[in-house]
Design a protein around this motif. Structure first.
Motif, PDB file in Angstrom:
ATOM      1  N   GLY A  10       0.593  -1.470  -0.001  1.00 42.19           N
ATOM      2  CA  GLY A  10      -0.374  -0.106   0.326  1.00 42.19           C
ATOM      3  C   GLY A  10       0.938   1.154   0.024  1.00 42.19           C
ATOM      4  N   ASN A  11       0.062   2.338  -0.377  1.00 37.29           N
ATOM      5  CA  ASN A  11       1.376   3.426  -0.458  1.00 37.29           C
ATOM      6  C   ASN A  11       2.164   3.618  -0.946  1.00 37.29           C
ATOM      7  N   THR A  12       2.111   3.543  -2.150  1.00 38.71           N
ATOM      8  CA  THR A  12       2.881   3.214  -3.390  1.00 38.71           C
ATOM      9  C   THR A  12       2.562   4.996  -4.227  1.00 38.71           C
ATOM     10  N   GLY A  13       1.503   5.031  -4.074  1.00 37.40           N
ATOM     11  CA  GLY A  13       1.251   6.064  -5.347  1.00 37.40           C
ATOM     12  C   GLY A  13       0.649   5.461  -6.698  1.00 37.40           C
ATOM     13  N   LYS A  14      -0.382   4.428  -5.957  1.00 34.61           N
ATOM     14  CA  LYS A  14      -1.303   3.826  -7.364  1.00 34.61           C
ATOM     15  C   LYS A  14      -2.357   4.993  -7.987  1.00 34.61           C
ATOM     16  N   SER A  15      -2.700   5.564  -6.912  1.00 40.06           N
ATOM     17  CA  SER A  15      -4.160   6.066  -7.645  1.00 40.06           C
ATOM     18  C   SER A  15      -3.255   7.324  -7.794  1.00 40.06           C
ATOM     19  N   MET A  16      -2.762   8.127  -7.051  1.00 37.44           N
ATOM     20  CA  MET A  16      -2.240   8.966  -7.409  1.00 37.44           C
ATOM     21  C   MET A  16      -1.344   9.578  -8.552  1.00 37.44           C
ATOM     22  N   LEU A  17      -0.876   8.347  -9.478  1.00 39.13           N
ATOM     23  CA  LEU A  17      -0.569   8.091 -10.535  1.00 39.13           C
ATOM     24  C   LEU A  17      -0.955   7.844 -11.528  1.00 39.13           C
ATOM     25  N   SER A  18      -2.650   7.184 -11.410  1.00 38.41           N
ATOM     26  CA  SER A  18      -3.350   7.261 -11.970  1.00 38.41           C
ATOM     27  C   SER A  18      -4.537   8.439 -12.674  1.00 38.41           C
ATOM     28  N   LYS A  19      -4.598   9.023 -11.398  1.00 41.23           N
ATOM     29  CA  LYS A  19      -4.670  10.301 -11.455  1.00 41.23           C
ATOM     30  C   LYS A  19      -4.554  11.315 -12.516  1.00 41.23           C
ATOM     31  N   ASN A  20      -3.062  11.377 -11.561  1.00 41.97           N
ATOM     32  CA  ASN A  20      -2.339  12.485 -12.066  1.00 41.97           C
ATOM     33  C   ASN A  20      -1.568  12.731 -13.298  1.00 41.97           C
ATOM     34  N   MET A  21      -1.308  11.361 -13.880  1.00 49.74           N
ATOM     35  CA  MET A  21      -0.397  11.243 -14.877  1.00 49.74           C
ATOM     36  C   MET A  21      -1.245   9.955 -15.728  1.00 49.74           C
ATOM     37  N   LEU A  22      -1.479   8.739 -15.592  1.00 51.62           N
ATOM     38  CA  LEU A  22      -1.963   8.181 -15.897  1.00 51.62           C
ATOM     39  C   LEU A  22      -3.794   8.872 -17.418  1.00 51.62           C
ATOM     40  N   VAL A  23      -4.230   9.135 -16.496  1.00 47.86           N
ATOM     41  CA  VAL A  23      -5.592   9.359 -17.350  1.00 47.86           C
ATOM     42  C   VAL A  23      -5.470  10.894 -18.121  1.00 47.86           C
ATOM     43  N   PRO A  24      -4.945  11.643 -17.472  1.00 46.68           N
ATOM     44  CA  PRO A  24      -4.331  13.022 -18.004  1.00 46.68           C
ATOM     45  C   PRO A  24      -3.600  12.893 -19.477  1.00 46.68           C
ATOM     46  N   LEU A  25      -2.790  12.286 -19.326  1.00 54.62           N
ATOM     47  CA  LEU A  25      -1.978  11.948 -20.835  1.00 54.62           C
ATOM     48  C   LEU A  25      -2.274  11.034 -22.124  1.00 54.62           C
ATOM     49  N   LEU A  26      -3.893  10.363 -21.451  1.00 53.67           N
ATOM     50  CA  LEU A  26      -4.550   9.297 -22.134  1.00 53.67           C
ATOM     51  C   LEU A  26      -5.763   9.885 -22.368  1.00 53.67           C
ATOM     52  N   ALA A  27      -5.927  10.210 -24.528  1.00 49.42           N
ATOM     53  CA  ALA A  27      -6.650  10.764 -23.806  1.00 49.42           C
ATOM     54  C   ALA A  27      -7.821  10.132 -24.219  1.00 49.42           C
TER      55      ALA A  27
END
Length: 244
Positions: A10-27
């Motif tokens: 837990g607490n590795t940044g899974k949701s943070m990267l999903s929200k702030n990197m993957l979703v914004p940069l994958l149209a």
């Protein structure tokens, strides 16, 4: 593109990267949050329990190739999800990238290797697995902090991203916001003009905070885009020195 974000730890940044990197940069990407004991933060197109995944898999299998989906898998559901992927061979093989975030903590590094071994055991091709170092506080210690993972990558065949996400308070500051950091960074409001106007409802302190948040978001987005290019798009990255 279909991406599964997973780690038994837990607490590795899974949701943070999903929200702030993957979703914004994958149209147009859809984010599916799968049973996280912690608040995943931000907007999800669907939030389900791991037991519901086989039903969702049918929809994922029918996704057109030019559509993007991000499976944000909570640590509490990770092992159950591995069980589903064991049985759902077609869904498993359709995942383009298995993204495994990790921080420098030794236990998380050990859990990460265990996670990757389980994925390989169920038939995930090692080259589809990429480990993303997160919450880096000292870039000069990068190789030392992740030396164990570097050795494991050479032995097991997965990729260790050569660029990490620097630690920043901006992630906690915006955790509950529906907006991603890229949304915040794109805000072109002239806040100094707002300060000069009379009758503005927002206080000077609130406007000042918005400026700080936007500046911090813009700095974080530089690193997130570099990590995305290296981890997801497979492009070589250049380490960016952390600001602040």
């Amino acid at each position: 593109m279909k991406i599964a974000v997973i780690n038994f730890s837990g607490n590795t940044g899974k949701s943070m990267l999903s929200k702030n990197m993957l979703v914004p940069l994958l149209a147009g990407a859809k984010r599916i949050s799968i049973e996280d004991l912690n608040d995943p933060g931000g907007h999800s197109d669907a939030m389900i329990t791991a037991s519901m995944f086989p039903s969702l898999a049918a929809e994922i299998n029918a996704f057109e190739e030019d559509k993007h989906v991000v499976l944000d898998i909570g640590a509490s559901s990770a092992k159950e999800m591995v069980g589903h992927f064991t049985r759902l061979a077609t869904t498993r093989s359709d995942i383009d990238v298995w993204l495994v975030p990790v921080t420098p903590l030794s236990k998380q590094c050990a859990d990460t290797i265990n996670t990757i071994q389980k994925l390989i055991d169920i038939g995930v091709e090692p080259h589809r697995i990429v480990v993303v170092p997160n919450n880096i506080t000292d870039l000069s210690q990068f190789e030392l902090d992740f030396k164990r993972l570097g050795m494991a990558a050479a032995e097991m065949g997965f990729r260790l991203c050569d660029h990490g996400v620097p630690a920043s308070k901006i992630y906690d500051m915006t955790r509950s916001a529906d907006e991603s950091l890229f949304d915040i960074a794109a805000d072109d409001t002239d806040y100094r003009e707002k300060l000069r106007r009379k009758g503005e409802r927002a206080s000077a302190t609130d406007i000042g905070r918005r400026i700080v948040v936007r500046d911090m978001a813009r700095d974080a987005c530089i690193h997130l885009r570099s990590v995305f290019d290296a981890a997801v798009m497979g492009q070589p990255s250049t380490q960016v020195e952390r600001v602040g």
